[in-house]
Structure formats: structure tokens, C-alpha cells
Design an enzyme around this catalytic site. Structure first.
Site, PDB file in Angstrom:
ATOM      1  N   ASP A 189     -10.689   2.526   2.449  1.00 31.75           N
ATOM      2  CA  ASP A 189     -10.843   2.053   3.552  1.00 31.75           C
ATOM      3  C   ASP A 189     -11.527   2.680   4.863  1.00 31.75           C
ATOM      4  O   ASP A 189     -11.929   2.774   4.983  1.00 31.75           O
ATOM      5  CB  ASP A 189      -8.706   1.829   3.834  1.00 31.75           C
ATOM      6  N   LYS A 236       0.913  -0.406   0.139  1.00 31.31           N
ATOM      7  CA  LYS A 236      -0.281  -0.270  -0.079  1.00 31.31           C
ATOM      8  C   LYS A 236       0.642   1.454  -0.101  1.00 31.31           C
ATOM      9  O   LYS A 236       0.346   2.167  -0.404  1.00 31.31           O
ATOM     10  CB  LYS A 236      -0.860   0.250   1.602  1.00 31.31           C
TER      11      LYS A 236
END
Ligand code: ATR
Length: 265
Positions: free
Chosen positions: A100, A65
């Protein structure tokens, strides 16, 4: 046919392929969603390879990420969070998003939770970081509590109006809170909760980012205290919903995507 996918290492157990493909089918979108497992450290190279292969979009999970930031133009929220979980190849360079944060806020909103007042986020790792930004941007006052207190202070310094704490004051923070999110790994596999049960109360909405098991000790304690409970599969779903909408520009069909996800939990 468009190809979407996920890079992670390991990636084997992902629930994203059935969830997204249920959405494509419902919307009549001619697309497939596949998983890739590049070697660790090769996240940026994987993104460049995907662009060459005309992949339409990639999800990104652990441990890539942060690595992929070098290969994308990050959208403002992804830039602030410092992590990308969704890449759109419609632009050159590709754009990196973080869905997210919306996964947490939309999961709570889908259960009628009002995102105002005080929130407590337990955990200051990758998940805690995204959740804290999401709740702060929704205008909540966020208290971040973490086992390693220094990490909570570091994160609080980046998030608007947030404060950092150790776990010792968690009970007091939760007593005054409207929303509580577990963004630690506590409760995964073992029947433990990161929050003392006697601190939970009926005025709380509790989201647990852990989805394996789906009913964690924290959520059981929260239900016993009369709190609104939101399990981790909702966060996973709404992260996927936000990603689907980013890629396709079409409102995501949350219900069939949710059914596909829960059938595999
Ligand atoms: P993720 O990407 O899922 O957030 P992570 O970045 O490894 O994973 O973060 C894990 C989080 O769970 C951290 O907040 C970690 O606390 P530390 O920063 O102190 O390590 C928290 N965590 C893991 N095990 C824990 C435990 N037994 N008790 C309390 N917190 C724990």
C-alpha cells in the site's frame, strides 16, 4: 496453473481479480486470481489453509491485515507499518509484504510528482499509516493530520521525522506543502472534502485514496486551484503493480491492468 487470491470480509466488490488477470494475460503467465471470504478472526487460519492448498500468493484486505501477521514472516516495511496486504508463499513460512505504501508513492511518481519536500497526510487509520511510511521513506517530511488528534501523534511517533496534528491546523499545513494525500474515508459516497478548498494551491500534488467516486470533491477543488491531481484508482493500480512484481518477479504491465480496473469503475 498458479492460483493467486484475496482474502477479505466482505470481499465481493473487489477490482483486483480483473486487474491481476489482465496482467497475467499480457505477460503469458498461466494463473488465476480468485477471492475468498473467511470468517472474521480467521485470517491466520486462512493463510495456513492457502499454504496447504499450494496457493502462490494472497492479497489481504479488511479486516485481516493485522491478523495475518501471526502466520507470516513480515518483510521490514510490513513489520514497521504493522499490517500485511500481500503474502508470498514461495518461502516457508510465507513472507508478508505491504504494497500500500508503494501504491501511493508510485501513483504520485507516475504523474511526475517529485517526492521531496513537505507532505501532508490526512488520516491516521490503516491507509494513512501505510501512506505516511511510504512518503517518509521517500524522504519527504510528513505532517499527519487526523480528526482524532491523538491517533495522529501516535502514528507520527512511529514514522521518521513526522509530526502529528488535529484537523484545525490543516489549512496552514497544506499552504506550506508540496504533496497532500487524503487517506480518510471522507468523500466516499458523499460529496465532501476533508480539506478546506481555500488552502489548496497550484504548487500542490494531491492524491485521494478514495476511488469511489473516482472524481471526489477534494480532487475537483484541487484541479480548480491548479494543483496536480492523482485519483484513487492510481493508488489501487500501483498497489497491484507492486504486488504483481513481488509475486512474479516480472515487470507488471501497468497499462492493461489500468484499463481492466477503470473499465469496472
Ligand atoms: P482505512 O483503513 O481506510 O484507513 P480506518 O482505519 O477506519 O480506514 O480509518 C479511517 C480514517 O478516516 C481515520 O483517519 C478517520 O479518522 P478518526 O481516526 O478520527 O476516526 C478518518 N475519518 C472517517 N470519517 C471521518 C470524518 N467524517 N471526518 C474526518 N475524518 C474521518
Amino acid at each position: 496453473m498458479d492460483v493467486y487470491g484475496l482474502i477479505g470480509n466482505p470481499v465481493g466488490h473487489s477490482l483486483s481479480p480483473p486487474m491481476h488477470e489482465a496482467g497475467y494475460e499480457e505477460c503469458g503467465i498461466d494463473a488465476r486470481y480468485v477471492t475468498f471470504e473467511p470468517p472474521k478472526g480467521e485470517g491466520a487460519a486462512a493463510v495456513e489453509a492457502a499454504a496447504t492448498l499450494d496457493v502462490a500468493g494472497l492479497n489481504v484486505t479488511v479486516p485481516f491485515k493485522q491478523d495475518v501477521l501471526d502466520a507470516v514472516d513480515p518483510a521490514p516495511l510490513a513489520d514497521r507499518i504493522g499490517a500485511v496486504n500481500t503474502i508470498d508463499f514461495a518461502t516457508d513460512p510465507p513472507t508478508g509484504y505491504n504494497t500500500d505504501a508503494a501504491g501511493a508513492t508510485r501513483a504520485l511518481e507516475s504523474h511526475g510528482v517529485d517526492l521531496s519536500g513537505r507532505a501532508v497526510v490526512v488520516g491516521a487509520g490503516g491507509a494513512g499509516r501505510a501512506v505516511a511510511f511510504g512518503l517518509a521513506d521517500a524522504d519527504m517530511t510528513v505532517a499527519i493530520a487526523n480528526r482524532t488528534e491523538e491517533k495522529a501523534h501516535d502514528l507520527a511517533a512511529d514514522v521518521p521525522d513526522a509530526t502529528g496534528h488535529g484537523l484545525d491546523t490543516l489549512g496552514d499545513l497544506v499552504a506550506d506543502a508540496d504533496v497532500l494525500v487524503n487517506a480518510t474515508t471522507v468523500g466516499m459516497k458523499e460529496d465532501q472534502s476533508p480539506v478546506p478548498a481555500d488552502a489548496l494551491h497550484g504548487g500542490l500534488a494531491v492524491l485521494d485514496a478514495v476511488y469511489d467516486p473516482i472524481e471526489t470533491r477534494l480532487l475537483r477543488d484541487a484541479a480548480d486551484a491548479g494543483a496536480t491531481t492523482v485519483d484513487g484508482a492510481w493508488m489501487l493500480l500501483y498497489q497491484g503493480v507492486e504486488t504483481f512484481e513481488t509475486w512474479t518477479g516480472v515487470d507488471a504491465p501497468a497499462e492493461p491492468m489500468n484499463d481492466a480496473l477503470r473499465a469496472r469503475l
